[in-house]
Design an enzyme around this catalytic site. Structure first.
Site, PDB file in Angstrom:
ATOM      1  N   CYS A   1       5.311  -4.246   4.825  1.00  0.00           N
ATOM      2  CA  CYS A   1       4.038  -3.294   4.781  1.00  0.00           C
ATOM      3  C   CYS A   1       3.327  -3.547   6.025  1.00  0.00           C
ATOM      4  O   CYS A   1       2.588  -2.837   6.424  1.00  0.00           O
ATOM      5  CB  CYS A   1       3.454  -3.557   3.373  1.00  0.00           C
ATOM      6  SG  CYS A   1       2.635  -5.112   3.341  1.00  0.00           S
TER       7      CYS A   1
ATOM      8  N   HIS B   1      -0.967  -7.324   0.758  1.00  0.00           N
ATOM      9  CA  HIS B   1      -0.462  -6.017   0.953  1.00  0.00           C
ATOM     10  C   HIS B   1      -1.036  -5.411   2.040  1.00  0.00           C
ATOM     11  O   HIS B   1      -2.424  -5.216   1.715  1.00  0.00           O
ATOM     12  CB  HIS B   1      -0.369  -5.295  -0.277  1.00  0.00           C
ATOM     13  CG  HIS B   1       0.536  -3.803  -0.090  1.00  0.00           C
ATOM     14  ND1 HIS B   1       1.631  -3.855   0.575  1.00  0.00           N
ATOM     15  CD2 HIS B   1       0.114  -2.824  -0.423  1.00  0.00           C
ATOM     16  CE1 HIS B   1       2.069  -2.670   0.421  1.00  0.00           C
ATOM     17  NE2 HIS B   1       1.079  -1.840  -0.120  1.00  0.00           N
TER      18      HIS B   1
END
Length: 534
Positions: A114, A472
């Site tokens: 990510c 994330h």
């Protein structure tokens, strides 16, 4: 009784029609249909006490000559059913939804990637970079395209791979698997090959990385991509990163304990500015100022010992795209990791950089900067007027005096609404001519720099979690980046949210939710674009 005339009122208009009470009401409705076009089966004729029905007795209605009847109903044929069945958004798959909503495509997460996906999406907010990548094939040394041959430099391989990835993303409505680019990135930047050893050997995979480091490494790997001229053609003598993303920082170092000691001035090329976050930082501008004004200790040649110095840094060149790093991670010895600074720091969607430039550059920027601010207020007022009237005068109408002399006062919207407006393109052409005349000649010659010092936020990379090597990353890009300012409504300032392969609309009102303040998504890397004159 002999027929007599009555009035029919329908859709704001009044008609005369003959009424014969010896005939049934259906005959009267047929006569009304011939005049109004409303079919009898959709017609409602209002009478005292209710509605005229086909079996109504005229004696009970007791109509009189000249009486007015109100008729309700739509004229013409009923709308036809759609040729294709209606499909609701919740019933669509990803490709159908992307096609209908014109959503850009996402990138598949290949296991803790990510950090790369969010960076790639944010960099798409630089269209000049994509233009340069498509033109660079014949100008970069043609060594070997294969990233595994061992003979090709990243000066060639990574730009080619990035160009191919962006090309694939622009030709599909389904999420893209960035496997080839990931392989190249890990070859060019070996640190991204790090294995996550916190898990058992059976579950071991690649470790999470820092998105800001990925941003920096990718920019460094693109430094040799040739630049472009205003027409979009390649220019081998320049580099696209130098043109559009490189700033120049003037740093002055002065000894606090020996005022007579001469100051030391250095010029440094920088690809980003930083926002330091302390216990007292509440706003982005404060953090930037803190990073540009610092104290340090070093040996003083005049005193012959260690002394305290003040370093003052100011930008002497502003690039068209200004990268900002929110310094949210600090090394903690007790845990041996970079820990996240959770503090909430308000960032700006519009940034005036005149406070962080040198006095010489500020003097060049002020004329066009001040006038552009005034023009933006006038544009905002015109949008309000057009929204109220929704009836702009065509461009062929007589031209009113220039905006600066028209007497339009942005503080008096009621008076402004009476002004007849030309087509917006007429104003924009006039404004562009005026603003270009105010641009400093040296700045005009430096293609790729900011000529106004005023910026709009166009892309954000956020981090969610407590540590840099975990959590994330999500990318956010302004809608106008993909569709252009002309195709996006002036008051539509919404964003796209890129959560790997999940792409959605992110309302501008929610931007304040990524200011930080906890382990939830916090703005980490911000990309600002210099305001256009047009």
């Amino acid at each position: 009784m002999a027929p007599f005339n009555v009035h029919i009122k329908h859709a704001g208009k009044t008609y005369d029609v003959q009424l014969d009470t010896d005939l049934p009401p259906a005959a009267f409705k047929d006569a009304v249909h011939l005049i109004t076009g409303v079919p009898p089966d959709r017609m409602k004729v209002m009478i005292k006490g209710g509605m005229l029905k086909d079996d109504t007795d005229w004696k009970k209605v007791a109509p009189k000559p000249g009486q007015t009847f109100t008729v309700i109903g739509a004229a013409g044929e009923l709308p036809k059913p759609p040729e294709k069945p209606i499909v609701f958004l919740e019933d669509m798959d990803e490709s159908q939804m992307a096609e209908v909503l014109e959503l850009p495509v996402g990138l598949r997460n290949l296991g803790n990637t990510c950090y790369m996906n969010s960076t790639l999406q944010a960099m798409r907010a630089i269209p000049e970079l994509q233009t340069a990548l498509t033109k660079q094939v014949s100008l970069l040394p043609h060594l070997s395209i294969s990233p595994f041959s061992g003979r090709s430099s990243h000066l060639d391989v990574l730009p080619r791979s990035l160009r191919d990835l962006y090309s694939s993303m622009s030709r599909t409505t389904e999420s893209v698997i960035p496997g080839p680019f990931l392989a190249v990135l890990r070859q060019v930047v070996p640190q991204f090959n790090e294995i996550d050893r916190s898990k058992s050997s059976a579950l071991m995979g690649f470790a999470q990385q820092d998105a800001e480091e990925c941003w920096t490494q990718m920019i460094n790997a693109l430094k040799e991509v040739p630049g472009i001229d205003p027409s979009g053609e390649s220019v081998a003598s320049t580099r696209i990163i130098d043109q559009f993303m490189m700033g120049e920082m003037r740093r002055e170092l002065k000894c606090d304990e020996s005022p007579e000691e001469p100051s030391t001035i250095t010029i440094e090329r920088v690809l980003k500015i930083e926002c330091n976050i302390t216990v007292s930082t509440n706003y982005m501008h404060t953090g930037i100022t803190d990073s540009l004004n610092s104290k340090l200790t070093k040996n003083s040649p005049s005193l012959g010992r260690e002394a305290t110095y003040t370093q003052t840094s100011r930008l002497s060149r502003l690039p068209a795209y200004l990268s900002l790093h929110m310094v949210r991670f600090a090394w903690r010895r007790d845990i041996g990791k970079k820990a996240k600074i959770m503090r909430k720091v308000k960032f700006m969607t519009e940034f005036d950089a005149l406070d962080i430039v040198t006095p010489e550059l500020k003097e060049k920027l002020i004329p066009v900067s001040q006038r552009l601010k005034e023009i933006e207020k006038e544009r905002s007022e015109r949008r309000k007027v057009r929204k109220r009237t929704k009836n702009p005068v065509p461009a062929s109408a007589p031209a009113p005096p220039p905006a600066a002399e028209s007497g339009m006062n942005v503080d008096e919207p009621a008076a402004a609404s009476t002004v007849e407006l030309e087509d917006e393109s007429v104003y924009r052409t006039r404004e562009l001519t005026e603003l270009e005349a105010l641009v400093d000649p040296e700045l005009k010659a430096d293609f790729g720099c900011s000529v106004t010092g005023l910026y709009d936020l166009v892309a954000i990379v956020t981090h969610k979690g407590a540590h840099a090597d975990s959590g994330h990353y999500i990318g956010f890009v302004k809608k106008s980046v993909f569709h252009g300012d002309e195709s996006v409504e002036a008051d539509d300032e919404d964003w796209y949210k890129f959560d790997d392969d999940k792409v959605s609309i992110f309302p501008k009102e929610k931007l304040s939710t990524i200011d930080g303040g906890g382990e939830d998504s916090s703005a980490y890397v911000l990309l600002y674009k210099s305001k256009s004159l047009a």
